[in-house]
Design an enzyme around this catalytic site. Structure first.
Site, PDB file in Angstrom:
ATOM      1  N   PHE B 109     -18.476  21.772 -13.118  1.00  0.00           N
ATOM      2  CA  PHE B 109     -18.601  20.660 -12.193  1.00  0.00           C
ATOM      3  C   PHE B 109     -18.095  19.373 -12.847  1.00  0.00           C
ATOM      4  CE2 PHE B 109     -21.262  17.171 -10.393  1.00  0.00           C
ATOM      5  CZ  PHE B 109     -20.661  17.151  -9.140  1.00  0.00           C
ATOM      6  N   LYS B 159     -20.622  15.810 -23.142  1.00  0.00           N
ATOM      7  CA  LYS B 159     -22.010  15.395 -22.983  1.00  0.00           C
ATOM      8  C   LYS B 159     -22.884  15.809 -24.167  1.00  0.00           C
ATOM      9  CE  LYS B 159     -25.653  15.435 -19.513  1.00  0.00           C
ATOM     10  NZ  LYS B 159     -26.137  16.016 -18.253  1.00  0.00           N
ATOM     11  N   MET B 472       6.413  -7.579  -0.255  1.00  0.00           N
ATOM     12  CA  MET B 472       7.576  -7.217  -1.057  1.00  0.00           C
ATOM     13  C   MET B 472       8.337  -6.059  -0.426  1.00  0.00           C
ATOM     14  SD  MET B 472       9.372  -7.771  -3.638  1.00  0.00           S
ATOM     15  CE  MET B 472       8.637  -8.539  -5.059  1.00  0.00           C
TER      16      MET B 472
HETATM   17  C1  LIG Z   1      -0.657   1.056  -6.161  1.00  0.00           C
HETATM   18  C2  LIG Z   1       0.637   0.675  -5.560  1.00  0.00           C
HETATM   19  N1  LIG Z   1       0.993   1.193  -4.369  1.00  0.00           N
HETATM   20  C3  LIG Z   1       2.183   0.839  -3.809  1.00  0.00           C
HETATM   21  C4  LIG Z   1       3.032  -0.009  -4.438  1.00  0.00           C
HETATM   22  C5  LIG Z   1       4.369  -0.373  -3.820  1.00  0.00           C
HETATM   23  N2  LIG Z   1       4.401  -1.794  -3.480  1.00  0.00           N
HETATM   24  C6  LIG Z   1       4.956  -2.721  -4.286  1.00  0.00           C
HETATM   25  S1  LIG Z   1       4.814  -4.263  -3.699  1.00  0.00           S
HETATM   26  C7  LIG Z   1       4.007  -3.737  -2.336  1.00  0.00           C
HETATM   27  C8  LIG Z   1       3.571  -4.701  -1.280  1.00  0.00           C
HETATM   28  C9  LIG Z   1       2.486  -5.563  -1.740  1.00  0.00           C
HETATM   29  O1  LIG Z   1       1.938  -6.219  -0.642  1.00  0.00           O
HETATM   30  P1  LIG Z   1       0.843  -7.329  -0.816  1.00  0.00           P
HETATM   31  O2  LIG Z   1      -0.202  -6.845  -1.751  1.00  0.00           O
HETATM   32  O3  LIG Z   1       0.390  -7.777   0.504  1.00  0.00           O
HETATM   33  O4  LIG Z   1       1.618  -8.458  -1.589  1.00  0.00           O
HETATM   34  P2  LIG Z   1       2.851  -9.369  -1.142  1.00  0.00           P
HETATM   35  O5  LIG Z   1       4.104  -8.647  -1.541  1.00  0.00           O
HETATM   36  O6  LIG Z   1       2.745  -9.587   0.318  1.00  0.00           O
HETATM   37  O7  LIG Z   1       2.658 -10.606  -1.940  1.00  0.00           O
HETATM   38  C10 LIG Z   1       3.868  -2.355  -2.352  1.00  0.00           C
HETATM   39  C11 LIG Z   1       3.251  -1.573  -1.272  1.00  0.00           C
HETATM   40  C12 LIG Z   1       2.617  -0.499  -5.695  1.00  0.00           C
HETATM   41  N3  LIG Z   1       3.375  -1.319  -6.419  1.00  0.00           N
HETATM   42  N4  LIG Z   1       1.420  -0.168  -6.213  1.00  0.00           N
END
Ligand SMILES: Cc1ncc(C[n+]2csc(CCOP(=O)(O)OP(=O)(O)O)c2C)c(N)n1
Lengths: 165, 582
Positions: B109, B159, B472
């Protein structure tokens, strides 16, 4: 283009997981590994690995540097093929149902300085050591009779003369 | 003494006064011993946050950060944080519970092969098989984590080993004959570097995170002054050189400043220190610094020649190598002909100072928000970022003045990093104001740790740059995928102010220019954890170099500060740049 083959000798800690670390590194970094052999070295607690890999000079450099970074790896050397002795062990089980086939197989094995290490009514097992080309040649010869099973260790190697790693 | 007590004692002996963790079945013995111990423990609300907090702690303080999680799912929740620390060379020691030794391998587990899982994302890992090993293991784990090129170390702790009585406590370091990081650079190579520098007319320094890790910022400034070279940095190198110094070009690369990209493109000698030439920094490698001889100083030999062909490789600790290099250069006359280069660069720079003043725009422009963060921040303020546009806006527009004040997930680009890293940084540096700048997407991944900052009264300020988009990714879709916005709109929920308030955390919504600065200053004054929901323009795009292009091929409008060129003011009480007076 055919990539040159490299013989990498590594002195490593003889501990569980070290082989996994080394092999995993090759996979992760996208390096091609042909064979890897490992066994105890002259020093207790340390093992020696022989890795046959291919790639250009840049790849080789990365391989050695990345290997060197592993905490369990003590030394890594790329051996110069010209001044390296390299041996591989191979066991070949050949289909040999008749007296005449058996005689032929034994004869071939003899020419290659192989030994017969097991005989049964239907099959012979040949043991051969040597460099990989020699083993390939014998396998080619024996193919005609029908190879039932084949096991190769992959080469293990060291430098000629007094040079050590 | 029991194995678990040995862990606690050795952590304290190694100077780890605080750990971030989350208990579970296979850690019950250890937690029971922590109960009576002097070890401070912060209960996070998700193990990923424990790892990021340990990382933030490490990067802000330069010390080892420690996190603990139980076996199986607890341990795997650490993995993203461990990988993040690995990519950015942060010294983190992660202790994971494990099923008792007699059950290992039986799919017991909550058993997971943590050693196997973390092999490719740790500098090294250990499994304790006898309590007697623990003190040496912890000592060596810390040593490995922080020396040479730092990185995370995992200690897997079954453990039964936690409960095992041990005869004596022996913390001699383990025998590790394969571990010998190189500190001093090869004098011949340093000489060659000095020669290349002296022969160059257009030298540029590229400083990476290695400069900060090696505490070599003083040396970096000295070198830049001595040879008249402008300095650009990688993302992780931000703060290694004061970005308000006239010789600073800001960050290089895909999301870098135009002037940095142009400078490197024109340079004839690039001195790269403690950086790994990531594709995000170099752009298309064939077009990177096409005219430059490259000197590369790095403590990790495997970084040299990995991505970029180098003319002069120097393996060693950045501080020690720079000291030696400076000595050698001081003996020779510094090249006077570079002064025309530096003049040209300054003109260059003044003509493309990015515009950050948008005093009348609603919805708020991110640039304006960052300007106000700059105005509220002082020299000691620590900024952490999440990943996405928020991160790149900060990297691009925020002038970081000191090392260890800009903390961001560079190599792995981990959404969810910013907030917990800020928690770790604040715990490490309680005297500094700590601000996490996050996107709404990334913050939602870790928002449960609002409970932690409330519970332990860790007064970080979280700025959620709220654009209701995975900004982004949406930007890339806009620029490179025909504006087909596949699954990047986040919708209108949640209400971040209410979310924070439900955790008992102060919160405020910001919608207009001027409010961010005021809210930040109030938050610092309040000494309470605070969330600012900053509603920004979702259509604002950061200029960038498209993937696969050379550094000069910037797309997106490059807005230039026209009203007051050269004047980006910061809250700087002494009224001088930190570049002076060295
Ligand atoms: C854990 C994770 N999942 C997906 C991504 C891909 N990714 C890079 S930037 C982004 C968008 C980020 O959006 P947000 O947090 O709203 O920030 P913004 O770009 O709007 O400032 C994503 C999905 C990543 N870098 N990390």
């Amino acid at each position: 283009m055919e990539q040159p083959t490299h013989i990498i000798s590594a002195l490593v800690e003889h501990r569980p997981g070290v082989l996994q670390r080394v092999a995993g590194l090759f996979t992760r970094r996208g390096f091609n590994i042909d064979s890897i052999t490992v066994g105890e070295s002259e020093t207790t607690g340390l093992a020696r690995m022989t890795i046959i890999a291919h790639g250009d000079q840049k790849v080789l450099e990365q391989i050695t540097k990345q290997l060197n970074k592993l905490v369990d790896v003590i030394k890594v050397r790329d051996l110069n093929p010209e001044s390296t002795v390299k041996r591989e062990l191979c066991l070949i089980k050949v289909h040999a149902p008749s007296e005449s086939v058996r005689a032929e197989v034994i004869q071939y094995a003899g020419i290659f300085r192989g030994r017969i290490i097991d005989v049964s009514g239907e099959a012979l097992t040949v043991e051969i050591t040597g460099d990989s080309d020699k083993i390939d040649a014998l396998i080619d010869l024996l193919k005609g009779f029908g190879i039932k099973e084949l096991a190769r260790t992959g080469p293990t190697a060291m430098s000629r003369g007094m040079k050590t790693i | 003494m029991k194995g678990g007590q040995a862990i606690i004692k050795s952590l304290i002996d190694q100077g780890a006064d605080i750990v971030f963790g989350y208990p579970g079945g296979q850690l019950l013995p250890l937690y029971d011993m922590i109960y009576d111990s002097d070890l401070k423990h912060i209960l996070v609300r998700h193990e990923q946050c424990a790892a990021h907090a340990a990382d933030g702690y490490a990067r802000a303080s330069g010390k080892v950060g420690v996190c603990i999680a139980t076996s199986g799912p607890g341990a795997t929740n650490l993995v993203t944080g461990i990988a993040t620390a690995y990519m950015d060379s942060a010294p983190v020691v992660a202790i994971a519970g494990q099923v008792p030794t007699h059950l290992i391998g039986n799919d017991a587990f909550q058993e997971v092969d943590m050693i196997g899982i973390t092999m490719p994302i740790t500098k090294h890992n250990f499994q304790a098989t006898d309590a007697e090993e623990i003190p040496s293991m912890v000592k060596s784990g810390f040593e490995i984590a922080i020396t040479g090129r730092p990185g995370p170390v995992v200690i897997d702790l079954p453990k039964d080993i936690q409960e095992q009585e041990m005869e004596n406590y022996n913390d001699n370091p383990m025998d590790l004959p394969g571990y010998k990081p190189t500190k001093k650079g090869n004098p011949r190579q340093i000489k060659r570097a000095a020669k290349a520098i002296n022969e160059s007319l257009k030298p540029v320094i590229l400083a990476g995170g290695g400069v900060i890790i090696a505490n070599a910022s003083k040396e970096l400034q000295k070198l830049s002054n001595l040879i008249n070279a402008p300095v650009t940095t990688t993302l992780l190198g931000k703060g290694s050189f004061p970005e308000d110094h006239e010789s600073s070009m800001g960050m290089l690369g895909m999301h870098g400043r135009k002037v940095a990209n142009l400078t490197v493109d024109e340079s004839d000698c690039l001195i790269a220190i403690g950086c790994r030439f990531s594709d995000r920094t170099t752009g298309k490698i064939d077009e990177f610094a096409p005219n430059a001889k490259i000197v590369h100083i790095d403590v990790d030999p495997a970084e040299i020649g990995k991505n970029v062909e180098v003319d002069v490789p120097i393996v060693g600790d950045a501080k020690i190598v720079l000291q030696d290099l400076i000595k050698m250069l001081e003996k020779q006359e510094a090249n006077p002909t570079t002064s025309s280069w530096i003049k040209k660069i300054h003109e260059f720079k003044n003509s493309c100072i990015p515009r950050i003043s948008f005093e009348n725009d609603v919805p708020l422009k991110p640039q304006q928000v960052i300007k106000e963060i700059s105005l509220a921040a002082d020299e000691d303020t620590i900024l952490t970022t999440d990943v996405g546009q928020n991160q790149m806006w900060m990297a691009h527009y925020f002038n970081t003045r000191n090392p260890r004040k800009f903390i961001s997930s560079g190599g792995l680009g981990t959404m969810g990093f910013g907030f917990p890293a800020a928690i770790g940084a604040k715990v490490a540096m309680p005297e500094s104001d700590v601000v996490a700048v996050c996107g709404d997407g990334g913050f939602l991944m870790v928002c449960q740790d609002l409970a932690t900052v409330k519970e332990y009264d860790i007064p970080v300020v979280v700025c959620v740059l709220d654009n209701r988009h995975l900004g982004m990714v949406a930007q890339w879709q806009k620029l490179f995928y025909d504006e087909r916005m596949s699954h990047t709109h986040l919708g209108e929920v949640p209400d971040f102010v209410k979310l924070a308030e439900s955790f008992g955390v102060r919160a405020e919504r910001i919608e207009k220019p001027g409010q961010t600065r005021e809210a930040l200053e109030n938050a610092f004054k309040s000494g309470e954890p605070t969330l600012l929901d900053i509603v920004i323009d979702p259509d604002e795009i950061l200029p960038m170099v498209p993937p696969g292009c050379g550094l000069t091929e910037i797309v997106g409008e490059y807005k230039v500060e026209r009203e007051h060129p050269g004047e980006i003011t910061y809250n700087n009480p002494a009224g001088k740049t930190s570049g002076e007076g060295d």
